[in-house]
Every structure is written in structure tokens, then in C-alpha cells.
Design an enzyme around this catalytic site. Structure first.
Site, PDB file in Angstrom:
ATOM      1  CG  ASN A 121      35.820  39.053  43.670  1.00  0.00           C
ATOM      2  OD1 ASN A 121      35.829  37.835  43.795  1.00  0.00           O
ATOM      3  ND2 ASN A 121      35.500  39.861  44.657  1.00  0.00           N
ATOM      4  CG  ASN A 126      38.092  33.554  47.163  1.00  0.00           C
ATOM      5  OD1 ASN A 126      37.850  34.707  46.839  1.00  0.00           O
ATOM      6  ND2 ASN A 126      38.541  32.658  46.300  1.00  0.00           N
ATOM      7  CG  ASP A 127      35.614  38.929  48.108  1.00  0.00           C
ATOM      8  OD1 ASP A 127      36.255  38.334  47.214  1.00  0.00           O
ATOM      9  OD2 ASP A 127      34.604  39.614  47.878  1.00  0.00           O
ATOM     10  N   GLY A 146      39.898  41.719  46.213  1.00  0.00           N
ATOM     11  CA  GLY A 146      39.087  40.531  45.992  1.00  0.00           C
ATOM     12  C   GLY A 146      39.351  39.767  44.711  1.00  0.00           C
ATOM     13  CG  ASP A 148      38.908  35.221  42.968  1.00  0.00           C
ATOM     14  OD1 ASP A 148      38.773  35.198  41.729  1.00  0.00           O
ATOM     15  OD2 ASP A 148      37.942  35.299  43.752  1.00  0.00           O
ATOM     16  CG  ASP A 313      60.682  39.905  43.628  1.00  0.00           C
ATOM     17  OD1 ASP A 313      60.284  40.831  42.908  1.00  0.00           O
ATOM     18  OD2 ASP A 313      60.997  40.048  44.828  1.00  0.00           O
ATOM     19  CD  GLU A 342      62.396  42.891  40.295  1.00  0.00           C
ATOM     20  OE1 GLU A 342      61.720  43.928  40.265  1.00  0.00           O
ATOM     21  OE2 GLU A 342      62.476  42.152  41.299  1.00  0.00           O
TER      22      GLU A 342
END
Length: 601
Positions: A121, A126-127, A146, A148, A313, A342
Site C-alpha cells: 500500500n 486511494n484505499d 489497499g 496499489d 486469462d 491461461e
């Protein structure tokens, strides 16, 4: 510059584009209340090649030929029925020099996979975000913790000190699910970084900081599905933008039905069109509007953020002929660009089917155009073999021998992504009760086997986690990524003795790997394991590396006579981790549950 939107237009996607692309056609999405009622022109009317209106009046799709646009700004003139007109400006940016021939990741690289919410974090401001539903709650194992982009940037030197050359982060685009949004695979806006991670500008800064360290950035891209909260899912452009059913239908996950000539149509359709989970609507890539949207979105991120590769993905959950066409569109723009898919299949024939130019695919006249696939067969072997002490016919290190023996199935086995764990698997150190000897054996194999090695964040300091307790337990916070953490494993002075033992070994091994091109692009010769000992060589015209993996709990004496065809005129071997010299004319004694990597001289 970012062009401001006219009040009657809520969105334009892509928000801007680039001149000089290989494919000059650009499909623009204009979104606004009843925007489809407008007539659209531009000063050079011949540059508009198609205007598509759908059953939803809030959308209009306009295709232009960018080769016919001389300026870096286009005036789109909207005329409404009441003769009211307005102009929306649109920007064409200049590409970076050499953008189309960018160097991508390859088998000379080592990839570090991290989950941004769980790594560090760096910006507590910006949490939380007022426009996203799920709020910060580090006490909730599956909540937002949190981490980032700023946290990644602050610890790039740590990652670099591991010998890592490439970073793969799980998705960073906005995911506005009400819970479990931290993994990022249920995206709600694919042109916007999630504000709890930072901004689009922060992401480009991350790429720049990575490149300044001579490292590369791989984006995790999802073609198969979005999140239920995606703005477009809430107001579908067309009914068939996503796959819909009379009753909710989930994929059967049986991807073998795609290549199975005996599969029933209902099973195949359910596999491809069924939703991944109830919160992830399945995109209909067969719809030309969807297809173009996904192609352009990927290219936009590559250009905008200056990316070095994509990890795709759930690659083989989409219609195969169209996901292969999507891949080809990307590599047409970037001929040297690497994409790894994947493909969660354990059978190597089925895995091979999905690599570009596969001989298996050719049987059905299919080519995925996908340069790289993830080697899940090798993953499964890594997660079991180091506890198999007997090394009988098909156990222990023979599992890896048998996998490498089937490399003939792959058109480019050296471009497979190899790994001992990831964010969806059991944690390696948990499986083996933090037995560092087994960790060292696995890492030595990852560093020297064919393919592109990928490490999972935290393993290099001994992190573990029990998948039986839920996915959150294998995705724990990196210690030291938060100010109030008692243990800071980013700093050698504050790591525990055990953490430093893991880190120092990993760092030394993968820094060495960067120096030896025989293990990057060289050939392989391996020998049938005896007494649970696997010996193989990686070599080119100038270098040769001998690897001995002793999975036997007892010390073993290895006669070198059997390996004369590879040892040849070499006289000595230097242990790459200790610099100890071995006389290759004598037998080599190796400790139980250990590995030895020798550079031959």
C-alpha cells in the site's frame, strides 16, 4: 491531451487512438442518451467507412479509415433531428518510435507474478473511492486490503534485486463488484485503472519506472468475460453482446470438448458460452462489434502504457476461431509481441493444441496464433514430486522427465510459461511444509528447464498459505507492504533469518540465470532418472550447463561416464551458487534432496 466530452456524449471508446497503425480501421463507440438518433459526419466524409446502429439507441458505432485523416484531431459533427448540431473532437496521437517492433518477453526473462491489492500500500489516500462499492477492510481476508500501483513502484528495486526481468500483475482495471473485487477479473471498465489502485497515468508511470530498470511489464488481459457491474453490461449495446440463456447457464469447464471430434454440440456450446461464474457475464466474441472492441482495447493499452506482453486469462473459454483471430490481430500490429494464454489443461496434447502452429491443431485445421501457453502439466508435477522419495517408474523426478520427453508435441516448447505455483494454485511452501531444500530443487529446475520461469510473489521469502481455507489464504499480504506490519520482508535488515535464506538463494540463482543464454535458448538433453536423480544438460554452441536434481533423501554418487555425450571435452564444472569446482572425470557426490547446477568449462 484528453478531449472533453460534449454533454450529450457520456463515453467515447477508445478515448483516443494512434496514427500509423498496421490496421488503419478504427471502430469508435459513442455512448449517450438516444445518441443513435444523430447523423454523424466528419470534414473528410470518405474516411467514414461504416456507421452501425443497434437496438439500443444509446449507442452508435462509427468506423473510420485513419489513413485518410491527415490531422491529429478529428471533428465529429453530430446533427440531431431538430437540426441542432454539435462537434465532438477526437484525438489521434503519434506512436512511439519503433512501437510496432517492440521487444517482448521471452525465455531469457524471469517473470514475477503479483497481486497488487496484496503486495504493498503505497498511497493510503486511494484505499477507498466514492464511485466503487467495496471499501477497504484489511481485517477481511477476501476484502480490499489497499495495495496499489504506488506500492509496486516503491518496491521495484526489491523485485529487481531478485533477478527478475518481467512483472505480471493480475488485472488493474476497475472491478466494481460488491465483494472479492481485489482479484480484478470481474472488470467493470476496461479503459480505466481501478481508482483504488491509482489512475491510468499511474499505470503508465509504473511501465516507465519498470523500463528504466531494464525490466518489462505484462498486462493480465481478459477476453472471455467482464464483471456484472460493467457499465456496458448494465446497458447492453446488443442483446447478443454477452451470451444469454433462458435460465442461468454456467460453463462446464470441459475445454476438451473444443478439440474433441466426438463432443456433443450442447456440451461444446455450454463450455464456450456458459458464464464463468454468476458475477462474470460471458462475452460473445463472435459478434463483430465485440470482437473489434476487444482487439482495440488490447492494442490501446499496449500503445498507451507501452506494454511488453499480455497474459490472457481463461484463453480457451472463448470461441476458438475468434479468439485465434483476436490474437492474430494483436500480432499483426506487433510481430515480435508475446502473449501467453491461461490454458488450464493438464494433458500435453490438449495444451499443445493451443500453441501457435501446433501439429495437433493442424489435424483439425486450427491455429490459435497464440505464441505461448502456461505449462500446467509441469505445475502439477512440481506440486507433488518432491514428496515422492521412492522415484519408481512414473513418480518423483521421472514425472518431469516424462513431461520434457513429450516436448515434440509443442512447436515451441522453449516459449512455454513454467511455474511451481500461481494465484490459483496451492502454495508451494505450504505443500512442502516450508522445506527449503525442496524449494531450492524446484527453483533450480525452473531456472534451467526449457521455458519462461514465473515466480509467485512472496515465495522468495518463504510465504505459504492453505488453499483449503479459501483463495485469500494463498493471496496474503506481503509482509512490509503496510506501515503497521510487524515484519518488513522488503528490507534485508528486517527480514527473519528464514526469510533471508529463501531470498538470498532465489536472488543468486535468478541473477545467474540472466547471464547464461544456454538456459535461455539452448537445446536440452536429458537422461532417464535413476534412484530418483534427474540429470539434464542445457547447451548451445558455446556453453553447456549440467543440472543434477537429487530427489532421493539419501546422498547419491553420480558416475559421469553415462553423460559423456554431453560432457565431451569439458573437464570441470563450476557450481553456479557456490563457485565450487567439480572434476568431471570423477564421480559427483550430491546431498539428498538437493540440486546442483554446473557451468561446464
Amino acid at each position: 491531451m484528453n478531449t472533453e466530452l460534449h454533454p450529450l456524449i457520456q463515453r467515447i471508446e477508445p478515448p483516443f487512438w494512434f496514427s500509423g497503425m498496421h490496421n488503419p480501421e478504427l471502430q469508435l463507440l459513442f455512448y449517450g442518451n438516444n445518441i443513435a438518433q444523430c447523423q454523424i459526419t466528419i470534414p473528410n466524409s470518405s474516411a467514414i467507412t461504416n456507421v452501425k446502429r443497434t437496438e439500443n439507441p444509446n449507442f452508435i458505432f462509427v468506423t473510420i479509415d485513419t489513413q485518410k485523416i491527415a490531422a491529429n484531431e478529428i471533428d465529429f459533427i453530430f446533427k440531431q433531428k431538430d437540426k441542432t448540431t454539435f462537434i465532438q473532437k477526437y484525438e489521434l496521437r503519434t506512436r512511439r518510435k519503433g512501437a510496432s517492433l517492440r521487444k517482448s518477453f521471452d525465455s531469457s526473462d524471469t517473470i514475477y507474478l503479483l497481486m497488487p491489492d496484496r503486495f504493498a500500500n503505497g498511497n493510503k489516500n486511494n484505499d477507498n473511492d466514492k464511485f466503487t462499492t467495496e471499501k477497504y477492510n484489511r481485517d477481511l481476508p477476501g476484502g480490499r486490503h489497499g495495495g496499489d500501483i504506488e506500492g509496486i513502484i516503491q518496491h521495484l528495486d526489491y523485485i529487481h534485486s531478485l533477478g527478475i526481468t518481467t512483472i505480471w500483475s493480475t488485472p488493474l482495471c476497475e472491478d466494481n463488484d460488491a465483494e472479492y473485487s481485489y482479484h480484478g477479473y470481474g472488470q467493470s471498465d476496461v479503459y480505466k485503472i481501478d481508482p483504488r489502485y491509482g489512475t491510468n497515468e499511474d499505470y503508465t508511470r509504473l511501465a516507465s519506472e519498470i523500463h528504466q530498470r531494464d525490466m518489462k511489464l505484462v498486462m493480465d488481459y481478459v477476453t472471455n468475460h467482464w464483471g456484472l457491474q460493467h457499465w456496458m453490461v448494465k446497458d447492453l449495446p446488443t442483446a447478443d453482446w454477452i451470451h444469454q440463456f433462458e435460465n442461468y447457464t454456467e460453463t462446464n469447464h470441459k475445454r476438451s470438448t473444443i478439440s474433441d471430434p466426438n463432443a456433443s454440440e450442447i456440451d461444446r456450446n455450454t463450455c464456450i458460452k456458459g458464464w464463468f461464474v454468476p458475477s462474470m457475464p460471458d462475452l460473445n466474441i463472435v459478434n463483430p462489434l465485440v470482437f473489434n472492441y476487444l482487439v482495440q482495447n488490447a492494442i490501446w493499452w499496449i500503445e498507451y502504457a507501452n506494454l511488453d506482453g499480455l497474459r490472457i486469462d481463461t484463453y480457451n473459454y472463448s470461441e476458438p476461431q475468434y479468439i485465434s483471430k483476436w490474437t492474430k490481430a494483436i500480432t499483426n500490429e506487433y510481430p515480435d509481441f508475446n502473449l501467453v494464454g491461461e490454458i488450464t489443461m493438464r494433458n500435453q496434447g490438449l495444451l499443445s493444441y493451443w500453441q501457435k502452429d501446433s501439429p495437433i491443431g493442424k489435424i483439425q485445421n486450427f491455429n490459435s496464433n497464440l505464441p505461448s501457453v502456461m505449462d500446467f502439466a509441469l505445475l502439477d508435477a512440481f506440486q507433488i514430486l518432491f514428496d515422492e522419495d521412492d522415484g519408481s517408474w512414473d513418480r518423483g523426478v521421472t514425472r518431469v522427465y516424462d513431461i520434457i520427453a513429450r516436448d515434440f508435441l509443442f512447436p515451441n516448447a522453449n516459449n512455454l510459461l513454467i511455474f511451481a505455483e500461481n494465484h490459483d494454485s496451492k502454495r508451494f511452501n505450504q505443500i512442502y511444509n516450508n522445506d527449503i531444500r525442496k524449494y531450492k530443487m524446484a527453483m533450480c529446475m525452473l531456472a534451467t528447464l526449457r521455458g519462461i520461469p514465473q515466480l509467485y510473489y512472496g515465495s522468495e521469502i518463504g510465504m505459504s498459505g492453505d488453499q483449503h481455507l479459501g483463495d485469500a489464504d494463498i493471496r496474503k499480504d506481503f509482509p512490509g507492504g503496510w506501515e503497521d506490519d510487524e515484519n518488513n520482508a522488503f528490507n534485508p535488515e528486517t527480514r527473519s533469518e528464514c526469510q533471508n535464506a529463501y531470498f538470498d538463494f532465489t536472488s543468486k540463482l535468478f541473477h545467474w540465470r540472466k547471464t547464461n543464454d544456454a538456459v535461455h535458448f539452448g537445446k536440452t538433453t536429458h537422461y532417464i532418472p535413476e534412484h530418483n536423480v534427474y540429470v539434464y544438460f542445457r547447451y548451445n554452441l558455446l556453453k553447456s550447463v549440467m543440472v543434477i536434481i537429487n530427489n532421493n533423501p539419501e546422498n547419491q554418487e553420480i558416475s559421469t561416464l553415462r553423460f559423456k555425450e554431453n560432457i565431451g571435452d569439458y573437464k570441470t564444472g563450476k557450481d553456479v551458487l557456490t563457485n565450487e569446482m567439480y572434476n568431471l572425470e570423477n564421480a559427483i557426490v550430491i546431498e539428498g534432496k538437493s540440486a546442483l547446477i554446473l557451468e561446464l568449462e
